[in-house]
Write a protein that holds these residues in place. Structure first.
Motif, PDB file in Angstrom:
ATOM      1  N   VAL A 269      13.992  -8.573  -0.871  1.00 54.78           N
ATOM      2  CA  VAL A 269      13.997  -8.016  -2.219  1.00 54.78           C
ATOM      3  C   VAL A 269      15.298  -7.245  -2.441  1.00 54.78           C
ATOM      4  O   VAL A 269      15.946  -6.818  -1.482  1.00 54.78           O
ATOM      5  CB  VAL A 269      12.788  -7.080  -2.442  1.00 54.78           C
ATOM      6  N   PRO A 270      15.700  -7.046  -3.713  1.00 56.27           N
ATOM      7  CA  PRO A 270      16.946  -6.316  -3.978  1.00 56.27           C
ATOM      8  C   PRO A 270      16.908  -4.866  -3.514  1.00 56.27           C
ATOM      9  O   PRO A 270      17.914  -4.333  -3.057  1.00 56.27           O
ATOM     10  CB  PRO A 270      17.094  -6.408  -5.508  1.00 56.27           C
ATOM     11  N   ASP A 271      15.735  -4.198  -3.657  1.00 58.62           N
ATOM     12  CA  ASP A 271      15.625  -2.786  -3.294  1.00 58.62           C
ATOM     13  C   ASP A 271      14.477  -2.625  -2.299  1.00 58.62           C
ATOM     14  O   ASP A 271      13.329  -2.405  -2.683  1.00 58.62           O
ATOM     15  CB  ASP A 271      15.386  -1.941  -4.543  1.00 58.62           C
ATOM     16  N   PRO A 272      14.759  -2.725  -0.998  1.00 63.34           N
ATOM     17  CA  PRO A 272      13.679  -2.632  -0.003  1.00 63.34           C
ATOM     18  C   PRO A 272      12.930  -1.308  -0.046  1.00 63.34           C
ATOM     19  O   PRO A 272      11.710  -1.277   0.126  1.00 63.34           O
ATOM     20  CB  PRO A 272      14.422  -2.822   1.330  1.00 63.34           C
ATOM     21  N   LEU A 273      13.636  -0.194  -0.265  1.00 64.04           N
ATOM     22  CA  LEU A 273      12.985   1.115  -0.269  1.00 64.04           C
ATOM     23  C   LEU A 273      11.928   1.197  -1.360  1.00 64.04           C
ATOM     24  O   LEU A 273      10.772   1.585  -1.106  1.00 64.04           O
ATOM     25  CB  LEU A 273      14.026   2.222  -0.454  1.00 64.04           C
ATOM     26  N   LEU A 274      12.280   0.824  -2.571  1.00 61.01           N
ATOM     27  CA  LEU A 274      11.330   0.881  -3.677  1.00 61.01           C
ATOM     28  C   LEU A 274      10.186  -0.101  -3.461  1.00 61.01           C
ATOM     29  O   LEU A 274       9.019   0.207  -3.767  1.00 61.01           O
ATOM     30  CB  LEU A 274      12.049   0.598  -5.000  1.00 61.01           C
ATOM     31  N   HIS A 275      10.491  -1.268  -2.917  1.00 63.88           N
ATOM     32  CA  HIS A 275       9.455  -2.280  -2.665  1.00 63.88           C
ATOM     33  C   HIS A 275       8.426  -1.763  -1.655  1.00 63.88           C
ATOM     34  O   HIS A 275       7.210  -1.934  -1.846  1.00 63.88           O
ATOM     35  CB  HIS A 275      10.114  -3.555  -2.159  1.00 63.88           C
ATOM     36  N   GLU A 276       8.881  -1.116  -0.621  1.00 66.57           N
ATOM     37  CA  GLU A 276       7.963  -0.589   0.395  1.00 66.57           C
ATOM     38  C   GLU A 276       7.177   0.602  -0.143  1.00 66.57           C
ATOM     39  O   GLU A 276       6.003   0.784   0.205  1.00 66.57           O
ATOM     40  CB  GLU A 276       8.762  -0.212   1.641  1.00 66.57           C
ATOM     41  N   LEU A 277       7.807   1.407  -0.988  1.00 63.81           N
ATOM     42  CA  LEU A 277       7.078   2.500  -1.630  1.00 63.81           C
ATOM     43  C   LEU A 277       5.951   1.953  -2.510  1.00 63.81           C
ATOM     44  O   LEU A 277       4.832   2.469  -2.498  1.00 63.81           O
ATOM     45  CB  LEU A 277       8.030   3.346  -2.475  1.00 63.81           C
ATOM     46  N   GLU A 278       6.257   0.935  -3.275  1.00 62.30           N
ATOM     47  CA  GLU A 278       5.253   0.351  -4.172  1.00 62.30           C
ATOM     48  C   GLU A 278       4.093  -0.237  -3.379  1.00 62.30           C
ATOM     49  O   GLU A 278       2.942  -0.226  -3.851  1.00 62.30           O
ATOM     50  CB  GLU A 278       5.900  -0.712  -5.045  1.00 62.30           C
ATOM     51  N   ALA A 279       4.363  -0.783  -2.176  1.00 61.51           N
ATOM     52  CA  ALA A 279       3.279  -1.322  -1.356  1.00 61.51           C
ATOM     53  C   ALA A 279       2.292  -0.223  -0.968  1.00 61.51           C
ATOM     54  O   ALA A 279       1.075  -0.424  -0.988  1.00 61.51           O
ATOM     55  CB  ALA A 279       3.854  -1.985  -0.105  1.00 61.51           C
ATOM     56  N   CYS A 280       2.807   0.968  -0.642  1.00 61.27           N
ATOM     57  CA  CYS A 280       1.926   2.089  -0.293  1.00 61.27           C
ATOM     58  C   CYS A 280       1.195   2.629  -1.516  1.00 61.27           C
ATOM     59  O   CYS A 280       0.006   2.973  -1.457  1.00 61.27           O
ATOM     60  CB  CYS A 280       2.747   3.198   0.368  1.00 61.27           C
ATOM     61  N   VAL A 281       1.922   2.700  -2.649  1.00 65.61           N
ATOM     62  CA  VAL A 281       1.308   3.188  -3.877  1.00 65.61           C
ATOM     63  C   VAL A 281       0.187   2.257  -4.318  1.00 65.61           C
ATOM     64  O   VAL A 281      -0.866   2.701  -4.812  1.00 65.61           O
ATOM     65  CB  VAL A 281       2.374   3.334  -4.973  1.00 65.61           C
ATOM     66  N   ASP A 282       0.380   0.961  -4.137  1.00 59.61           N
ATOM     67  CA  ASP A 282      -0.635  -0.014  -4.550  1.00 59.61           C
ATOM     68  C   ASP A 282      -1.946   0.206  -3.808  1.00 59.61           C
ATOM     69  O   ASP A 282      -3.031   0.064  -4.382  1.00 59.61           O
ATOM     70  CB  ASP A 282      -0.114  -1.431  -4.293  1.00 59.61           C
ATOM     71  N   LEU A 283      -1.858   0.585  -2.528  1.00 65.12           N
ATOM     72  CA  LEU A 283      -3.079   0.845  -1.772  1.00 65.12           C
ATOM     73  C   LEU A 283      -3.840   2.032  -2.359  1.00 65.12           C
ATOM     74  O   LEU A 283      -5.069   1.987  -2.511  1.00 65.12           O
ATOM     75  CB  LEU A 283      -2.729   1.122  -0.307  1.00 65.12           C
ATOM     76  N   ALA A 284      -3.119   3.102  -2.710  1.00 66.44           N
ATOM     77  CA  ALA A 284      -3.782   4.266  -3.297  1.00 66.44           C
ATOM     78  C   ALA A 284      -4.431   3.910  -4.629  1.00 66.44           C
ATOM     79  O   ALA A 284      -5.546   4.349  -4.936  1.00 66.44           O
ATOM     80  CB  ALA A 284      -2.770   5.395  -3.472  1.00 66.44           C
ATOM     81  N   GLN A 285      -3.734   3.120  -5.416  1.00 65.08           N
ATOM     82  CA  GLN A 285      -4.295   2.720  -6.715  1.00 65.08           C
ATOM     83  C   GLN A 285      -5.543   1.863  -6.538  1.00 65.08           C
ATOM     84  O   GLN A 285      -6.474   1.945  -7.342  1.00 65.08           O
ATOM     85  CB  GLN A 285      -3.229   1.976  -7.515  1.00 65.08           C
ATOM     86  N   ARG A 286      -5.579   1.039  -5.499  1.00 65.02           N
ATOM     87  CA  ARG A 286      -6.763   0.226  -5.246  1.00 65.02           C
ATOM     88  C   ARG A 286      -7.964   1.106  -4.867  1.00 65.02           C
ATOM     89  O   ARG A 286      -9.114   0.707  -5.051  1.00 65.02           O
ATOM     90  CB  ARG A 286      -6.480  -0.778  -4.126  1.00 65.02           C
ATOM     91  N   ARG A 287      -7.684   2.286  -4.345  1.00 66.05           N
ATOM     92  CA  ARG A 287      -8.769   3.217  -4.014  1.00 66.05           C
ATOM     93  C   ARG A 287      -9.228   4.014  -5.238  1.00 66.05           C
ATOM     94  O   ARG A 287     -10.114   4.853  -5.138  1.00 66.05           O
ATOM     95  CB  ARG A 287      -8.301   4.206  -2.949  1.00 66.05           C
ATOM     96  N   GLY A 288      -8.597   3.763  -6.373  1.00 64.17           N
ATOM     97  CA  GLY A 288      -8.977   4.469  -7.583  1.00 64.17           C
ATOM     98  C   GLY A 288      -8.237   5.779  -7.783  1.00 64.17           C
ATOM     99  O   GLY A 288      -8.613   6.578  -8.645  1.00 64.17           O
ATOM    100  N   ILE A 289      -7.171   6.021  -6.986  1.00 62.76           N
ATOM    101  CA  ILE A 289      -6.376   7.235  -7.119  1.00 62.76           C
ATOM    102  C   ILE A 289      -5.369   7.062  -8.245  1.00 62.76           C
ATOM    103  O   ILE A 289      -4.717   6.014  -8.360  1.00 62.76           O
ATOM    104  CB  ILE A 289      -5.655   7.553  -5.797  1.00 62.76           C
ATOM    105  N   ALA A 290      -5.221   8.082  -9.069  1.00 54.54           N
ATOM    106  CA  ALA A 290      -4.218   8.056 -10.134  1.00 54.54           C
ATOM    107  C   ALA A 290      -2.857   8.389  -9.523  1.00 54.54           C
ATOM    108  O   ALA A 290      -2.627   9.523  -9.074  1.00 54.54           O
ATOM    109  CB  ALA A 290      -4.574   9.061 -11.225  1.00 54.54           C
ATOM    110  N   VAL A 291      -1.966   7.412  -9.486  1.00 57.54           N
ATOM    111  CA  VAL A 291      -0.660   7.593  -8.844  1.00 57.54           C
ATOM    112  C   VAL A 291       0.433   7.344  -9.866  1.00 57.54           C
ATOM    113  O   VAL A 291       0.419   6.319 -10.577  1.00 57.54           O
ATOM    114  CB  VAL A 291      -0.492   6.644  -7.648  1.00 57.54           C
ATOM    115  N   TYR A 292       1.359   8.282  -9.943  1.00 57.62           N
ATOM    116  CA  TYR A 292       2.540   8.119 -10.800  1.00 57.62           C
ATOM    117  C   TYR A 292       3.755   7.926  -9.891  1.00 57.62           C
ATOM    118  O   TYR A 292       3.969   8.697  -8.955  1.00 57.62           O
ATOM    119  CB  TYR A 292       2.746   9.349 -11.680  1.00 57.62           C
ATOM    120  N   LEU A 293       4.522   6.878 -10.158  1.00 57.12           N
ATOM    121  CA  LEU A 293       5.739   6.602  -9.396  1.00 57.12           C
ATOM    122  C   LEU A 293       6.914   6.601 -10.359  1.00 57.12           C
ATOM    123  O   LEU A 293       6.988   5.765 -11.265  1.00 57.12           O
ATOM    124  CB  LEU A 293       5.641   5.254  -8.666  1.00 57.12           C
TER     125      LEU A 293
END
Length: 374
Positions: A269-293
Motif C-alpha cells: 500500500v502507499p502508506d503502510p503506517l496508516l493502513h496498519e492503523l486502520e486494521a487495528c481501528v477496524d477491529l475496535a469498530q467491529r466490537r461496537g466501539i466508537a472510534v475516530y481516526l
C-alpha cells in the motif's frame, strides 16, 4: 543487463553482465577493427590504383575524388569511435549516410559503358564500410549489402549495360563479406544465450532470496506471538480462560489487534503506517466501539520496527470499553500517534527506542502518545 542482440555493449556494461559477455564484447570490437582494416586496405590497395588508372573514363573526376575522400573520413571517424567504444546511436547512421552518398557520387561520375568495368572502383569497397558500421546489427548489415547489390544491378540495367560481368564480381565480394557477417551473428547468438542463462540464474537466486526472507519473516512473527498470543490461545482451548472477566477480554482484544497489524504488514500500500492503523481501528469498530481516526500532515514511511511501536497505542485502544480517539500528526521530521480511550491503563504500551511514549490518566480515560523523530 544489455544483450548484444540489441547493441554492442561497452566494456563497462559487459563487465556488469559477467566475464562471458566481456569476452563477447571484446571479440565483436576486434572484429570491427578487422573489418575496418579490410575496408581501408580495399580502399587504398585496390580502389585507389583503379581510380588513378582510369581518370579518363570519368565524366566527373571531382565526384570520384570527393567519394574517395568521404570514405576516408568515414574510416577515420569510425576508427576513433570504435577505439572509445562509442560507435552507436546517431553517429552510426550519419556515417552510413555518408557511405551511401559516396557510393552515389562514384557511380554517377562515370561513363555508362564503364559502370560494370574495373573503373567503377566503389562497388567492392562500400560493403566493407557498411560492415564496419552495422556489424552488431546483423539484419541491418545484410539488408544494406542486398540493397546495395540490387541498386547497382538496377542502375546498370537501366543504363543498358550487360550485368553478367557484375554477377561474378558480386559473388566474389559478397563471398568475402558474408563469412565476417556470419561470424558476427554467431557471436551475438552466443552472447544472447549467455545473457539469457545469466538472467535465468539471477531469477533463481532472487526467488531463493525472497523465499529465505519470507521464511525469516515468518519465524520473526512467530517469535513475536509466542510469548503473548500463544499462551492466550492455549488457555482458550483448555477452557481455563475466564471470558467473563473484562481484563481477560481486553487481553484477547489487544492480541487480536496485534494479529491484524501483523497481517496488514504484508500488504503493498502507499502508506503502510496508516493502513496498519486502520486494521487495528477496524477491529475496535467491529466490537461496537466508537472510534475516530484523524490525520494531519504528510510523513515519510517509518521503518517496520518503528511502525510497530507507533501502532502499539492503537492496539491497546482496541480494548476500549466504549470509545477511542486516534490522531496521527506527521511531517518530514517524524510522526506522532496519540490515542484517548477508556481502556485499562496498565495495558498501555511502554516506550521502546527510538519511539517515545507519554501517558496521562484522567479517571477512566487514558491518553497515550507515541512519537518518533527521524
Amino acid at each position: 543487463m544489455t544483450a548484444l542482440a540489441t547493441v554492442a555493449p561497452s566494456d563497462r556494461e559487459a563487465g556488469a553482465a559477467g566475464p562471458p559477455l566481456i569476452v563477447a564484447a571484446k571479440l565483436l570490437r576486434w572484429l570491427r577493427f578487422a573489418s575496418l582494416l579490410i575496408a581501408m586496405g580495399t580502399l587504398y590497395g585496390l580502389a585507389l590504383p583503379l581510380l588513378m588508372a582510369n581518370t579518363a573514363v570519368y565524366t566527373s573526376l571531382p565526384r570520384q575524388v570527393w567519394a574517395f575522400c568521404l570514405l576516408t573520413a568515414v574510416a577515420l571517424v569510425a576508427g576513433c569511435l570504435i577505439a572509445v567504444d562509442r560507435l552507436a546511436g546517431w553517429a552510426r547512421w550519419v556515417l552510413l549516410a555518408a557511405v551511401a552518398a559516396a557510393s552515389g557520387l562514384a557511380t554517377t561520375g562515370i561513363r555508362a559503358d564503364h559502370l560494370t568495368a574495373e573503373a567503377e572502383w566503389s562497388y567492392g569497397v562500400i560493403g566493407w564500410f557498411a560492415m564496419v558500421l552495422l556489424l552488431d546489427r546483423g539484419r541491418a548489415a545484410a539488408a544494406f549489402l542486398v540493397a546495395h547489390t540490387v541498386v547497382s544491378f538496377a542502375q546498370a540495367a537501366l543504363l543498358g549495360q550487360d550485368v553478367v560481368g557484375m554477377v561474378v564480381v558480386a559473388a566474389i565480394v559478397l563471398g568475402c563479406q558474408s563469412p565476417v557477417l556470419a561470424g558476427a551473428l554467431a557471436l551475438r547468438r552466443i552472447a544472447d544465450d549467455v545473457a539469457a542463462a545469466r538472467r535465468a540464474r539471477e531469477e533463481v537466486r532472487t526467488a531463493e532470496a525472497v523465499a529465505e526472507r519470507l521464511h525469516e519473516s515468518r519465524l520473526a512473527r512467530y517469535a513475536d506471538l509466542a510469548g503473548t498470543t500463544v499462551p492466550l490461545l492455549e488457555r482458550l482451548t483448555d477452557g481455563s480462560a475466564d471470558l467473563s472477566d473484562a481484563r481477560v477480554r481486553a487481553d484477547y482484544t489487544a492480541e487480536a489487534a496485534k494479529l491484524r497489524r501483523l497481517f496488514a504488514e504484508n500488504d503493498d500500500v502507499p502508506d503502510p503506517l496508516l493502513h496498519e492503523l486502520e486494521a487495528c481501528v477496524d477491529l475496535a469498530q467491529r466490537r461496537g466501539i466508537a472510534v475516530y481516526l484523524g490525520t494531519c500532515g504528510e510523513w515519510v514511511t517509518p521503518p517496520l520496527a518503528v511502525r510497530r511501536a507507533l501502532i502499539e497505542p492503537v492496539v491497546w485502544a482496541a480494548s476500549a470499553a466504549t470509545a477511542a480517539r486516534v490522531t496521527v500528526i506527521g511531517s518530514a521530521e517524524g510522526v506522532t500517534v496519540s490515542v484517548v480511550a477508556d481502556a485499562p491503563a496498565d495495558l498501555a504500551p511502554q516506550a521502546e527506542a527510538p519511539v517515545a511514549v507519554t501517558r496521562m490518566v484522567d479517571g477512566t480515560r487514558v491518553w497515550v502518545e507515541a512519537a518518533w523523530r527521524r
